[in-house]
Design an enzyme around this catalytic site. Structure first.
Site, PDB file in Angstrom:
ATOM      1  N   LYS A  15     -82.024  -8.354 -42.558  1.00  0.00           N
ATOM      2  CA  LYS A  15     -82.172  -9.194 -41.354  1.00  0.00           C
ATOM      3  C   LYS A  15     -80.976  -8.950 -40.418  1.00  0.00           C
ATOM      4  CE  LYS A  15     -84.542 -12.433 -44.285  1.00  0.00           C
ATOM      5  NZ  LYS A  15     -85.183 -13.718 -44.400  1.00  0.00           N
ATOM      6  N   GLY A 177     -86.452 -17.619 -47.926  1.00  0.00           N
ATOM      7  CA  GLY A 177     -85.128 -18.202 -47.688  1.00  0.00           C
ATOM      8  C   GLY A 177     -84.991 -19.664 -48.074  1.00  0.00           C
TER       9      GLY A 177
HETATM   10  C1  PEP Z   1     -87.605 -11.866 -46.411  1.00  0.00           C
HETATM   11  O1  PEP Z   1     -86.937 -12.164 -45.426  1.00  0.00           O
HETATM   12  O2  PEP Z   1     -88.455 -10.993 -46.313  1.00  0.00           O
HETATM   13  C2  PEP Z   1     -87.370 -12.587 -47.663  1.00  0.00           C
HETATM   14  C3  PEP Z   1     -88.208 -12.412 -48.642  1.00  0.00           C
HETATM   15  O3  PEP Z   1     -86.239 -13.395 -47.710  1.00  0.00           O
HETATM   16  P1  PEP Z   1     -85.663 -14.166 -49.006  1.00  0.00           P
HETATM   17  O4  PEP Z   1     -85.689 -13.206 -50.149  1.00  0.00           O
HETATM   18  O5  PEP Z   1     -84.299 -14.589 -48.601  1.00  0.00           O
HETATM   19  O6  PEP Z   1     -86.590 -15.339 -49.253  1.00  0.00           O
END
Ligand code: PEP
Length: 257
Positions: A15, A177
């Protein structure tokens, strides 16, 4: 004849992290050792902010650690301030492209834009990672229809050969998240449902060739169970991909070595 199981794939979506190129380089140097240990049994892909891409790919010339971008704009050049194209991503060392991530859908990306992006990536040599997933999990099961609509709108009209190279990432938005994760049984059910949708859109052989990942709060504690009982081909990892030791454990969880 039974089809061969694909090589597991673990993708780290950084990200908008980390905050400096120096930190990003440090992370890649750590992950490069990891990739040396697990490839070719597992494909390990890092998806950093695209401004870091060229510097980072230079740190891993062996190609064992692969790289992607988090978004592209369809078309090769033009008046699109702030956007990057498939050919730009490819010329800087990307081999994967994330399309339709829920954070982009939430900021207004439409199914039509996602379909156009998918078409431009699928027509290139890069591998599209198409994200689908429901915002909420209602007891009446409407989330299946949400996922089917996202798949149909993005993929309808594509060629079978393009679909076979495509990766679908099932990422329930409520799990991203948040620390909340789908159960392995729910992940498996959704994987089977995605197979069914792709069979309806294309055919069984094409559907079976598509790799399906799970994403949503995957971490070192839940990865093994999600992989073994969720029936997926790997993971799309957000937060935990920024911690090299934890990411290494997630990669180890899908490896047979
Ligand atoms: C993502 O952003 O694709 C994701 C799966 O984030 P996280 O693993 O932090 O939930």
């Amino acid at each position: 004849m039974a089809s061969k199981k694909p090589i597991p794939l673990v993708v780290g979506n950084w990200k908008m992290n980390p905050s400096t190129l120096a930190e990003a380089k440090r992370l890649v140097v750590q992950l490069r050792t990891l990739a040396r240990k697990f490839t070719p049994d597992v494909s390990v892909v890092v998806v950093p902010p695209s401004i870091y891409l060229s510097d980072l790919t230079r740190l891993s010339p062996s190609g064992r650690l692969q790289f992607g971008v988090q978004n592209v704009w369809p078309g090769s050049t033009g008046a699109q301030t702030g956007e990057i194209s498939v050919s730009m991503a490819s010329s800087c060392g990307a081999t994967y492209v994330i399309i339709g991530h829920s954070e982009r859908r939430a900021s207004g990306e439409t199914d039509e834009q996602i379909a156009a992006k998918y078409q431009s990536v699928a027509a290139s040599k890069l591998t599209p990672i198409l994200c689908v997933g429901e915002a909420t999990r209602d007891p009446s099961g409407d989330y299946y229809a949400v996922v089917e609509t996202q798949l149909t709108r993005a993929l309808a009209g594509s060629k079978k050969a393009q679909l076979k190279r495509t990766v679908i990432a099932y990422e329930p938005v409520w799990a991203i998240g948040t620390g909340q994760t789908s159960t392995p049984a729910d992940v498996e059910e959704m994987r089977l449902f995605i197979d069914k949708c792709l069979t309806k859109l294309f055919d069984r052989a094409t559907a079976r060739a598509v790799r399906v990942l799970y994403g949503g709060s995957v971490n070192q504690k839940n990865a093994t169970e999600l992989f073994i009982h969720g029936g997926v081909d790997g993971f799309l990892v957000g937060g935990a991909s920024l911690r090299s030791a934890e990411f290494a454990r997630i990669v180890a969880s899908v490896s047979s070595t």
